[in-house]
Design an enzyme around this catalytic site. Structure first.
Site, PDB file in Angstrom:
ATOM      1  N   MET A 129       0.792  -1.219   0.000  1.00 17.16           N
ATOM      2  CA  MET A 129       0.000   0.000   0.000  1.00 17.16           C
ATOM      3  C   MET A 129       0.830   1.279   0.000  1.00 17.16           C
ATOM      4  SD  MET A 129      -3.052  -1.169  -0.066  1.00 17.16           S
ATOM      5  CE  MET A 129      -3.972   0.306   0.220  1.00 17.16           C
ATOM      6  N   TYR A 130       2.107   1.187  -0.266  1.00 17.26           N
ATOM      7  CA  TYR A 130       2.963   2.361  -0.184  1.00 17.26           C
ATOM      8  C   TYR A 130       3.296   2.857  -1.591  1.00 17.26           C
ATOM      9  CZ  TYR A 130       3.168   0.357   4.431  1.00 17.26           C
ATOM     10  OH  TYR A 130       2.818  -0.167   5.642  1.00 17.26           O
ATOM     11  N   PRO A 131       3.624   4.126  -1.731  1.00  8.89           N
ATOM     12  CA  PRO A 131       3.807   4.694  -3.072  1.00  8.89           C
ATOM     13  C   PRO A 131       5.070   4.258  -3.806  1.00  8.89           C
ATOM     14  CG  PRO A 131       4.268   6.343  -1.399  1.00  8.89           C
ATOM     15  CD  PRO A 131       3.733   5.136  -0.683  1.00  8.89           C
TER      16      PRO A 131
END
Length: 70
Positions: A52-54
């Site tokens: 879920m991280y960019p």
């Protein structure tokens, strides 16, 4: 290793967490296993698998790969 209670449960997790979201893309299964061994040796029992991280966008090809390695 400092341990913290997980919410209102009796489960205790390590203060530090091993991040694993790039296993299977930036890390091989063998590298992932080596990282798990090292974390366990240090008393870490908490592994974050969130994709879920960019840094890496969610991809159908990688969803679930980290969990397979673990």
């Amino acid at each position: 290793m400092k341990m913290n209670k997980l919410g209102s449960s009796d489960i205790e997790v390590s203060h530090f967490c091993l991040g694993s979201m790039t296993w299977g893309t930036q890390n091989t299964a063998e590298e992932g296993h080596a990282q798990i061994d090292r974390a366990l040796d240090a008393g870490i029992n908490f592994i974050d698998t969130a994709e879920m991280y960019p840094v890496n966008p969610i991809s159908a090809e990688t969803i679930g790969r980290t969990e397979e390695i673990i």
